[in-house]
Design a protein around this motif. Structure first.
Motif, PDB file in Angstrom:
ATOM      1  N   ALA A  79     -14.644-131.666  -5.968  1.00 36.18           N
ATOM      2  CA  ALA A  79     -14.901-131.503  -4.542  1.00 36.18           C
ATOM      3  C   ALA A  79     -14.169-132.552  -3.734  1.00 36.18           C
ATOM      4  O   ALA A  79     -14.133-133.731  -4.114  1.00 36.18           O
ATOM      5  N   ASP A  80     -13.575-132.125  -2.640  1.00 38.05           N
ATOM      6  CA  ASP A  80     -12.990-133.010  -1.634  1.00 38.05           C
ATOM      7  C   ASP A  80     -14.078-133.232  -0.597  1.00 38.05           C
ATOM      8  O   ASP A  80     -14.459-132.292   0.114  1.00 38.05           O
ATOM      9  N   SER A  81     -14.615-134.457  -0.485  1.00 37.56           N
ATOM     10  CA  SER A  81     -15.873-134.677   0.239  1.00 37.56           C
ATOM     11  C   SER A  81     -15.773-135.796   1.256  1.00 37.56           C
ATOM     12  O   SER A  81     -15.015-136.757   1.081  1.00 37.56           O
ATOM     13  N   TYR A  82     -16.582-135.670   2.290  1.00 39.03           N
ATOM     14  CA  TYR A  82     -16.743-136.742   3.266  1.00 39.03           C
ATOM     15  C   TYR A  82     -18.213-136.816   3.676  1.00 39.03           C
ATOM     16  O   TYR A  82     -18.810-135.811   4.062  1.00 39.03           O
ATOM     17  N   ALA A  83     -18.807-138.004   3.597  1.00 39.03           N
ATOM     18  CA  ALA A  83     -20.199-138.208   3.989  1.00 39.03           C
ATOM     19  C   ALA A  83     -20.252-138.956   5.315  1.00 39.03           C
ATOM     20  O   ALA A  83     -19.634-140.016   5.460  1.00 39.03           O
ATOM     21  N   PHE A  84     -20.975-138.419   6.272  1.00 34.42           N
ATOM     22  CA  PHE A  84     -21.129-139.067   7.572  1.00 34.42           C
ATOM     23  C   PHE A  84     -21.996-140.320   7.472  1.00 34.42           C
ATOM     24  O   PHE A  84     -21.818-141.258   8.214  1.00 34.42           O
ATOM     25  N   GLY A  85     -22.962-140.297   6.565  1.00 35.69           N
ATOM     26  CA  GLY A  85     -23.770-141.475   6.342  1.00 35.69           C
ATOM     27  C   GLY A  85     -25.131-141.415   6.993  1.00 35.69           C
ATOM     28  O   GLY A  85     -25.504-140.435   7.646  1.00 35.69           O
ATOM     29  N   SER A  86     -25.871-142.492   6.819  1.00 34.90           N
ATOM     30  CA  SER A  86     -27.255-142.554   7.263  1.00 34.90           C
ATOM     31  C   SER A  86     -27.364-142.364   8.770  1.00 34.90           C
ATOM     32  O   SER A  86     -26.577-142.906   9.543  1.00 34.90           O
ATOM     33  N   GLY A  87     -28.369-141.610   9.168  1.00 34.13           N
ATOM     34  CA  GLY A  87     -28.592-141.357  10.578  1.00 34.13           C
ATOM     35  C   GLY A  87     -27.929-140.095  11.086  1.00 34.13           C
ATOM     36  O   GLY A  87     -28.205-139.649  12.201  1.00 34.13           O
ATOM     37  N   TRP A  88     -27.065-139.503  10.290  1.00 31.77           N
ATOM     38  CA  TRP A  88     -26.353-138.283  10.687  1.00 31.77           C
ATOM     39  C   TRP A  88     -26.846-137.092   9.883  1.00 31.77           C
ATOM     40  O   TRP A  88     -27.162-137.209   8.705  1.00 31.77           O
ATOM     41  N   GLU A  89     -26.886-135.946  10.538  1.00 34.61           N
ATOM     42  CA  GLU A  89     -27.140-134.682   9.856  1.00 34.61           C
ATOM     43  C   GLU A  89     -26.107-133.668  10.306  1.00 34.61           C
ATOM     44  O   GLU A  89     -25.706-133.633  11.473  1.00 34.61           O
ATOM     45  N   VAL A  90     -25.668-132.876   9.354  1.00 32.78           N
ATOM     46  CA  VAL A  90     -24.528-132.001   9.576  1.00 32.78           C
ATOM     47  C   VAL A  90     -24.976-130.552   9.614  1.00 32.78           C
ATOM     48  O   VAL A  90     -25.747-130.109   8.763  1.00 32.78           O
ATOM     49  N   GLU A  91     -24.490-129.826  10.604  1.00 34.62           N
ATOM     50  CA  GLU A  91     -24.743-128.393  10.681  1.00 34.62           C
ATOM     51  C   GLU A  91     -23.623-127.629   9.958  1.00 34.62           C
ATOM     52  O   GLU A  91     -22.621-128.214   9.545  1.00 34.62           O
ATOM     53  N   GLU A  92     -23.801-126.340   9.830  1.00 30.88           N
ATOM     54  CA  GLU A  92     -22.830-125.496   9.143  1.00 30.88           C
ATOM     55  C   GLU A  92     -21.410-125.734   9.669  1.00 30.88           C
ATOM     56  O   GLU A  92     -21.188-125.820  10.870  1.00 30.88           O
TER      57      GLU A  92
ATOM     58  N   LEU B  71     -20.643-134.469  23.199  1.00 31.16           N
ATOM     59  CA  LEU B  71     -21.243-133.912  24.403  1.00 31.16           C
ATOM     60  C   LEU B  71     -21.943-135.006  25.215  1.00 31.16           C
ATOM     61  O   LEU B  71     -22.421-135.998  24.649  1.00 31.16           O
ATOM     62  N   PRO B  72     -22.069-134.805  26.529  1.00 40.20           N
ATOM     63  CA  PRO B  72     -22.802-135.766  27.361  1.00 40.20           C
ATOM     64  C   PRO B  72     -24.311-135.568  27.305  1.00 40.20           C
ATOM     65  O   PRO B  72     -25.057-136.256  27.991  1.00 40.20           O
ATOM     66  N   TYR B  73     -24.769-134.628  26.494  1.00 40.95           N
ATOM     67  CA  TYR B  73     -26.193-134.337  26.290  1.00 40.95           C
ATOM     68  C   TYR B  73     -26.367-133.912  24.846  1.00 40.95           C
ATOM     69  O   TYR B  73     -25.386-133.761  24.111  1.00 40.95           O
ATOM     70  N   ARG B  74     -27.593-133.717  24.416  1.00 38.47           N
ATOM     71  CA  ARG B  74     -27.843-133.286  23.043  1.00 38.47           C
ATOM     72  C   ARG B  74     -28.062-131.778  23.008  1.00 38.47           C
ATOM     73  O   ARG B  74     -28.877-131.241  23.753  1.00 38.47           O
ATOM     74  N   ALA B  75     -27.337-131.104  22.166  1.00 37.87           N
ATOM     75  CA  ALA B  75     -27.467-129.654  22.035  1.00 37.87           C
ATOM     76  C   ALA B  75     -28.456-129.327  20.922  1.00 37.87           C
ATOM     77  O   ALA B  75     -28.554-130.054  19.932  1.00 37.87           O
ATOM     78  N   PRO B  76     -29.200-128.224  21.044  1.00 34.07           N
ATOM     79  CA  PRO B  76     -30.140-127.837  19.988  1.00 34.07           C
ATOM     80  C   PRO B  76     -29.430-127.530  18.675  1.00 34.07           C
ATOM     81  O   PRO B  76     -28.259-127.163  18.642  1.00 34.07           O
ATOM     82  N   LEU B  77     -30.176-127.666  17.609  1.00 35.75           N
ATOM     83  CA  LEU B  77     -29.701-127.349  16.275  1.00 35.75           C
ATOM     84  C   LEU B  77     -29.372-125.864  16.155  1.00 35.75           C
ATOM     85  O   LEU B  77     -30.099-125.017  16.676  1.00 35.75           O
ATOM     86  N   CYS B  78     -28.282-125.547  15.480  1.00 37.69           N
ATOM     87  CA  CYS B  78     -27.908-124.148  15.244  1.00 37.69           C
ATOM     88  C   CYS B  78     -28.014-123.812  13.761  1.00 37.69           C
ATOM     89  O   CYS B  78     -27.915-124.677  12.894  1.00 37.69           O
ATOM     90  N   PHE B  79     -28.180-122.523  13.469  1.00 36.45           N
ATOM     91  CA  PHE B  79     -28.148-122.029  12.104  1.00 36.45           C
ATOM     92  C   PHE B  79     -26.722-121.642  11.702  1.00 36.45           C
ATOM     93  O   PHE B  79     -26.137-122.229  10.805  1.00 36.45           O
ATOM     94  N   HIS B  80     -26.167-120.631  12.393  1.00 38.92           N
ATOM     95  CA  HIS B  80     -24.891-120.051  11.959  1.00 38.92           C
ATOM     96  C   HIS B  80     -23.987-119.736  13.137  1.00 38.92           C
ATOM     97  O   HIS B  80     -24.452-119.612  14.283  1.00 38.92           O
ATOM     98  N   GLY B  81     -22.705-119.582  12.829  1.00 44.27           N
ATOM     99  CA  GLY B  81     -21.747-119.215  13.856  1.00 44.27           C
ATOM    100  C   GLY B  81     -20.422-118.824  13.268  1.00 44.27           C
ATOM    101  O   GLY B  81     -20.210-118.847  12.048  1.00 44.27           O
ATOM    102  N   ASN B  82     -19.466-118.513  14.154  1.00 43.76           N
ATOM    103  CA  ASN B  82     -18.150-118.043  13.746  1.00 43.76           C
ATOM    104  C   ASN B  82     -17.103-118.503  14.741  1.00 43.76           C
ATOM    105  O   ASN B  82     -17.378-118.618  15.946  1.00 43.76           O
ATOM    106  N   PHE B  83     -15.906-118.762  14.226  1.00 48.51           N
ATOM    107  CA  PHE B  83     -14.792-119.231  15.065  1.00 48.51           C
ATOM    108  C   PHE B  83     -13.887-118.049  15.412  1.00 48.51           C
ATOM    109  O   PHE B  83     -13.479-117.292  14.534  1.00 48.51           O
ATOM    110  N   LEU B  84     -13.580-117.913  16.695  1.00 55.32           N
ATOM    111  CA  LEU B  84     -12.671-116.880  17.180  1.00 55.32           C
ATOM    112  C   LEU B  84     -11.413-117.549  17.710  1.00 55.32           C
ATOM    113  O   LEU B  84     -11.447-118.236  18.738  1.00 55.32           O
ATOM    114  N   ALA B  85     -10.303-117.374  17.021  1.00 52.70           N
ATOM    115  CA  ALA B  85      -9.041-117.982  17.460  1.00 52.70           C
ATOM    116  C   ALA B  85      -8.535-117.296  18.713  1.00 52.70           C
ATOM    117  O   ALA B  85      -8.682-116.090  18.897  1.00 52.70           O
ATOM    118  N   THR B  86      -7.934-118.080  19.603  1.00 49.36           N
ATOM    119  CA  THR B  86      -7.375-117.523  20.847  1.00 49.36           C
ATOM    120  C   THR B  86      -5.914-117.923  20.993  1.00 49.36           C
ATOM    121  O   THR B  86      -5.421-118.783  20.288  1.00 49.36           O
TER     122      THR B  86
END
Length: 474
Positions: free
Chosen positions: A397-410, A459-474
């Motif tokens: 695995a090619d990995s990167y850990a953000f570390g303590s205090g961080w949580e990563v979404e999908e 962001l200048p504010y905190r956004a709610p946690l998300c479950f899933h999403g998708n990227f649309l190239a433009t």
């Protein structure tokens, strides 16, 4: 040249590394619409332009009453626009029938997945539709998806709710899962489950959004199925061993009882050609939410899945505000499963430890893949804080850990135009700092995850946690 490991230490952000509660324990909720310009740290790739659509639960409390389960909150859709090195964000509640009626009443009216509320009966599935699980760009539209009802169409620019999407008149209010899979011709495969009725609904949509094929398949002891995979010739579903014991005063979650001591995890294989059941395989009992990808390998089908030891549904119950608890009480592993049709046996090989949210590059869905993206837990507590790109051949695995205090979404893989490999592009996602209340969009080079993010957009504010999403190239 700036060392990205030092960069992601967040000296530029002024954020310290602190031992903090998990997002599962202290869920971020929204008090209303959001819109703002992000501060970009580092440099966004010049060829990365598009929209990252995300969705998750944004309201858990109303009229002094609080939901009991992580899956219950009303949908809060998010739109991250990346254009010419700049990033903007919009967040908005999905104005479902449920959300509008309950907002007007000032209290919850309908039962949710994990919380029984008996104030108002539902005429159909869409009366309870929270539209809170995924946000799908498809055929020029954008759809907020949920487990048990219709897709909800949103405006692609403003995220304003346009209303329920009925793909065909006779399919009104039918369950349309939150994890459809793209087909090489631009169409979609999807499914819906009817827990307690032992029926699995299959949908095939063409690139214009027209339903071209459907099937209703009997499956014994069918319960909640969150995800599936599509290979060249098959649709594969993993069914965890739950018994359905519904009652008038129980939520769906409370009606599902773990039967792992008595029954196995089943792999149910449906033939694409006939939309009929081909074969059922048995594996040791575990629970499952998400699968990665599937492909044909001679007389076998191979697929990736994240399997949880024990009843993972119970670990996603919503705790009290600010309580301390890791993201899961049961360990998980990412595995590759081989379904051997000749022998009728299923084999599995472990790819990674504690993990969730597997994704592959969009160009290899249903075909042979060699890279699998997952989130992982780098510490002793089962908190998702790392991004990992697994080589499915070597297991490295090619990995990167953000570390303590961080949580990563999908996170998702975003290929460059004309990409020649699965790592020819970027990995895009969102990370949350739970103490400093920071939400950042993250961008990695897909061929070098360990170097850390090449850019962050705060962001200048905190956004709610998300479950899933998708990227649309433009």
């Amino acid at each position: 040249m700036t060392n990205r490991r030092q960069f992601i230490s967040f000296a530029a952000l002024g954020l310290a590394s602190l031992p903090l509660p998990s997002l599962a324990a202290a869920l971020i909720e929204s008090t209303g619409d959001q819109a703002g310009q992000a501060t970009v740290l580092g440099r966004m790739p010049a060829d990365l332009n598009g929209i990252f659509y995300r969705n998750g639960p944004g309201r858990f409390e109303l009229g002094g009453e609080r939901y009991r389960h992580w899956f219950d909150g009303d949908g809060f859709a998010q739109r991250w626009q990346i254009s010419d090195g700049k990033v903007s964000h919009t967040g908005r509640f999905v104005a479902t029938q449920k959300f509008e009626e309950e907002s007007k009443a000032g209290r919850f009216l309908y039962s949710a997945f994990g919380t029984h509320i008996g104030r108002k009966g539902a005429k159909n599935n869409d009366a309870m539709n929270t539209a809170n699980t995924n946000l799908l760009p498809f055929n020029g539209g954008v759809y907020a998806l949920w487990e048990g009802g219709s897709a909800t169409e949103l405006d692609p620019q403003t995220l304003a709710t346009r209303g329920i999407k009925t793909w065909r008149a006779d399919l009104k209010a039918m369950p349309f899962s939150a994890h459809p899979k793209a087909d090489p011709d631009g169409g979609l495969w999807n499914f819906g489950t009817m827990p307690g009725a032992d029926r699995l609904m299959i949908y095939r949509l063409n690139a214009k959004g027209e339903v071209t094929r459907t099937a209703m398949i009997p499956v014994a002891d069918l319960n909640m199925v969150h995800d599936f995979v599509v290979s060249g010739r098959h649709l594969v579903f993993l069914l965890a061993p739950y018994d359905m014991q519904p009652a008038p005063d129980r939520s769906l979650a409370d009606s599902m009882h773990w039967a792992g001591a008595r029954r196995p995890l089943r792999a149910v294989v449906i033939s694409k050609d006939t939309l009929a059941l081909r074969q059922v395989f048995e594996l040791p009992a575990r629970s499952v939410f998400h699968l990665g990808n599937a492909y044909e390998d001679g007389a076998c089908t191979r697929l990736d899945a994240v399997l949880h030891d024990g009843d993972a549904l119970r670990t996603t119950s919503l705790p009290a505000r600010d309580s301390l608890r890791p993201i899961a009480d049961y360990r998980s592993n990412t595995v590759q499963i081989t379904l051997d049709y000749a022998s009728g046996q299923a084999r599995e090989a472990r790819l990674f430890g504690v993990s969730e949210f597997p994704r592959v590059a969009p160009q290899v869905v249903s075909a042979r893949h060699r890279k699998l993206l997952v989130l992982g837990a780098s510490g002793k507590e089962l908190i998702l804080d790392s991004v990992n790109l697994i080589d499915t051949d070597s297991g490295k695995a090619d990995s990167y850990a953000f570390g303590s205090g961080w949580e990563v979404e999908e996170h998702v893989l975003v290929p460059r135009r004309g990409a020649r490999s699965e790592t020819d592009g970027y990995v895009v996602g969102v990370a949350q700092h739970t103490h400093h209340r920071q939400t950042v969009l993250t961008v990695f080079d897909a061929h070098n995850i360990k170097a850390g993010p090449r850019a962050l957009a705060r962001l200048p504010y905190r956004a709610p946690l998300c479950f899933h999403g998708n990227f649309l190239a433009t």
